[in-house]
Design a protein around this motif. Structure first.
Motif, PDB file in Angstrom:
ATOM      1  N   HIS A 170       0.850  -1.193   0.000  1.00  0.00           N
ATOM      2  CA  HIS A 170       0.000   0.000   0.000  1.00  0.00           C
ATOM      3  C   HIS A 170       0.890   1.251   0.000  1.00  0.00           C
ATOM      4  O   HIS A 170       1.254   1.759   1.067  1.00  0.00           O
ATOM      5  N   ALA A 171       1.255   1.704  -1.179  1.00  0.00           N
ATOM      6  CA  ALA A 171       2.063   2.928  -1.276  1.00  0.00           C
ATOM      7  C   ALA A 171       1.260   4.107  -0.752  1.00  0.00           C
ATOM      8  O   ALA A 171       0.081   4.261  -1.090  1.00  0.00           O
ATOM      9  N   HIS A 172       1.880   4.956   0.082  1.00  0.00           N
ATOM     10  CA  HIS A 172       1.100   5.991   0.750  1.00  0.00           C
ATOM     11  C   HIS A 172       1.602   7.414   0.537  1.00  0.00           C
ATOM     12  O   HIS A 172       0.822   8.361   0.602  1.00  0.00           O
ATOM     13  N   MET A 173       2.882   7.625   0.349  1.00  0.00           N
ATOM     14  CA  MET A 173       3.373   8.997   0.195  1.00  0.00           C
ATOM     15  C   MET A 173       4.609   9.016  -0.688  1.00  0.00           C
ATOM     16  O   MET A 173       5.440   8.112  -0.628  1.00  0.00           O
ATOM     17  N   ILE A 174       4.711  10.075  -1.491  1.00  0.00           N
ATOM     18  CA  ILE A 174       5.915  10.369  -2.271  1.00  0.00           C
ATOM     19  C   ILE A 174       6.601  11.546  -1.607  1.00  0.00           C
ATOM     20  O   ILE A 174       5.979  12.588  -1.374  1.00  0.00           O
ATOM     21  N   ALA A 175       7.886  11.427  -1.296  1.00  0.00           N
ATOM     22  CA  ALA A 175       8.600  12.526  -0.643  1.00  0.00           C
ATOM     23  C   ALA A 175       9.994  12.638  -1.244  1.00  0.00           C
ATOM     24  O   ALA A 175      10.832  11.747  -1.068  1.00  0.00           O
ATOM     25  N   TYR A 176      10.226  13.729  -1.977  1.00  0.00           N
ATOM     26  CA  TYR A 176      11.553  13.949  -2.547  1.00  0.00           C
ATOM     27  C   TYR A 176      12.551  14.290  -1.453  1.00  0.00           C
ATOM     28  O   TYR A 176      12.256  15.065  -0.538  1.00  0.00           O
ATOM     29  N   ARG A 177      13.730  13.697  -1.528  1.00  0.00           N
ATOM     30  CA  ARG A 177      14.797  14.022  -0.590  1.00  0.00           C
ATOM     31  C   ARG A 177      15.192  15.489  -0.756  1.00  0.00           C
ATOM     32  O   ARG A 177      15.041  16.062  -1.853  1.00  0.00           O
ATOM     33  N   PRO A 178      15.692  16.121   0.305  1.00  0.00           N
ATOM     34  CA  PRO A 178      16.092  17.539   0.190  1.00  0.00           C
ATOM     35  C   PRO A 178      17.080  17.791  -0.934  1.00  0.00           C
ATOM     36  O   PRO A 178      17.085  18.872  -1.529  1.00  0.00           O
ATOM     37  N   SER A 179      17.920  16.795  -1.272  1.00  0.00           N
ATOM     38  CA  SER A 179      18.855  16.964  -2.387  1.00  0.00           C
ATOM     39  C   SER A 179      18.139  17.042  -3.719  1.00  0.00           C
ATOM     40  O   SER A 179      18.665  17.597  -4.689  1.00  0.00           O
ATOM     41  N   GLY A 180      16.928  16.463  -3.779  1.00  0.00           N
ATOM     42  CA  GLY A 180      16.149  16.491  -5.012  1.00  0.00           C
ATOM     43  C   GLY A 180      16.536  15.464  -6.030  1.00  0.00           C
ATOM     44  O   GLY A 180      15.950  15.395  -7.118  1.00  0.00           O
ATOM     45  N   ASN A 181      17.513  14.613  -5.713  1.00  0.00           N
ATOM     46  CA  ASN A 181      17.991  13.653  -6.704  1.00  0.00           C
ATOM     47  C   ASN A 181      17.189  12.359  -6.724  1.00  0.00           C
ATOM     48  O   ASN A 181      17.257  11.601  -7.686  1.00  0.00           O
ATOM     49  N   SER A 182      16.478  12.078  -5.649  1.00  0.00           N
ATOM     50  CA  SER A 182      15.691  10.857  -5.572  1.00  0.00           C
ATOM     51  C   SER A 182      14.537  11.093  -4.614  1.00  0.00           C
ATOM     52  O   SER A 182      14.458  12.126  -3.944  1.00  0.00           O
ATOM     53  N   PHE A 183      13.625  10.119  -4.536  1.00  0.00           N
ATOM     54  CA  PHE A 183      12.465  10.280  -3.670  1.00  0.00           C
ATOM     55  C   PHE A 183      12.174   8.977  -2.939  1.00  0.00           C
ATOM     56  O   PHE A 183      12.539   7.886  -3.378  1.00  0.00           O
ATOM     57  N   TYR A 184      11.513   9.133  -1.781  1.00  0.00           N
ATOM     58  CA  TYR A 184      11.090   7.998  -0.989  1.00  0.00           C
ATOM     59  C   TYR A 184       9.606   7.741  -1.221  1.00  0.00           C
ATOM     60  O   TYR A 184       8.819   8.667  -1.424  1.00  0.00           O
ATOM     61  N   VAL A 185       9.223   6.477  -1.137  1.00  0.00           N
ATOM     62  CA  VAL A 185       7.824   6.062  -1.151  1.00  0.00           C
ATOM     63  C   VAL A 185       7.591   5.201   0.082  1.00  0.00           C
ATOM     64  O   VAL A 185       8.214   4.138   0.227  1.00  0.00           O
ATOM     65  N   THR A 186       6.725   5.660   0.983  1.00  0.00           N
ATOM     66  CA  THR A 186       6.378   4.837   2.130  1.00  0.00           C
ATOM     67  C   THR A 186       5.357   3.790   1.704  1.00  0.00           C
ATOM     68  O   THR A 186       4.406   4.096   0.998  1.00  0.00           O
TER      69      THR A 186
END
Length: 335
Positions: free
Chosen positions: A141-157
């Motif tokens: 169950h993917a719930h959130m997209i959050a780009y890292r402060p560097s902006g080079n990649s993102f997390y998905v919880t």
């Protein structure tokens, strides 16, 4: 300042637009609601000229152009390829919209046209796995997209598999897996927040009423702490929702559904220390946002948006009061 509210639409309709009174926090509706179906999460592009919304029950994402006066005009909808999209974000380059689809646990990418409208889906990546809760973790169950402060990649919880996935995008919008980071078993990671300077990452654990604390290690993250999501023990099962760090890095805020409060934590060198459980002023605080001197809370089951003035010294808001009636309020987006 204008403040937009997304809501489920079984008993209401559209994306609501309000003007904030910066001295009192009061909200006055200034435009007719923009047509939408279950716009349970909203996001801006970098210029705030275009707004994007999930259409949770239809499996779509919709783009809107915003006029100088804040009026939204639809630029059309695209399908995500997944079910129940619940969160979305524009990548730092402004070229792609990235969406988390809750049911089935997938991530989709749509290129953004020069006028802000969405082109057909470029990519769809589906998660696999499950967790120990048979009702809520039967699958991903993917719930959130959050780009890292560097902006080079993102997390998905991923609430269903107790994982935080890290991805990057290729130049043409293909999803590139980077790594998977384990979360506490049975925690159900929902939303994620970044400390502005220390590199710490905070994750709300929806299923075990926790806040997970991570620190960078090499290019990844390592969990260094886990604390209750409320200052006082809940009297009924509690489901943390949104989590956010103050811009000055002194406080972390967590919405709690069940306890129906927003809990304030102070940031310390060793982690987080609870300060106060502040009543949300309504039932089921699904999301909140800061605007000027105020904290605004979308209380889904109460059908209200409440606001409390923040104390700059303690970080604690005054007990929030109702500033707007919005059936099934789900998301607050300052504009």
């Amino acid at each position: 300042m204008l403040i937009y509210v997304g809501a489920y639409t079984s008993t209401g309709g559209g994306i609501r637009c309000y003007e904030q009174d910066p001295s009192t926090g009061a909200l006055t509706e200034v435009h007719p609601p923009a047509a939408a179906i279950d716009p349970s999460f909203l996001a801006w592009d970098a210029t705030k000229a275009n707004l994007y919304a999930v259409s949770e029950s239809t499996g779509g994402v919709e783009a809107y152009a915003r006029s100088d006066h804040g009026l939204l005009t639809s630029l059309g909808q695209q399908w995500t390829g997944g079910a129940d999209p619940c969160h979305l974000v524009v990548d730092p380059t402004g070229q792609f919209l990235v969406t988390a689809n809750y049911s089935g646990g997938s991530v989709s990418v749509h290129p953004i046209a020069p006028d802000g409208s969405l082109n057909s889906r470029r990519d769809l990546l589906e998660h696999g796995g499950s967790g120990p809760d048979p009702e809520r973790q039967e699958g991903p169950h993917a719930h959130m997209i959050a780009y890292r402060p560097s902006g080079n990649s993102f997390y998905v919880t991923d609430l269903g598999t107790d994982q935080i996935h890290e991805y990057a995008l290729s130049a043409d919008g293909a999803i590139l897996p980077v790594r998977a980071i384990a979360a506490e078993t049975g925690s159900g990671p929902r939303h994620i927040a970044f400390h502005p300077t220390s590199g710490a990452v905070y994750v709300s654990g929806e299923l075990d009423s926790s806040v997970l604390i991570y620190q960078p290690q090499g290019d990844g993250l390592v969990q260094v702490g886990r604390i209750p999501a409320t200052a006082e023990p809940p009297t009924e099962r509690n489901y943390p929702s949104h989590i956010e760090c103050s811009t000055d890095g002194r406080f972390v805020y967590v919405g709690n559904r069940g306890s129906d409060c927003v809990t304030v934590f102070s940031v310390t060198p060793d982690g987080l220390t609870p300060v106060a459980d502040v009543p949300a002023g309504g039932r089921w605080p699904r999301h909140f946002a800061f605007a000027g001197d105020f904290l605004y809370i979308a209380n889904q089951y109460a059908g209200t948006v409440t606001a409390g003035r923040l104390d700059p010294a303690t970080g604690v808001p005054a007990e929030p009061v109702v500033v707007a009636q919005v059936a099934e309020a789900a998301c607050v987006l300052p504009g």
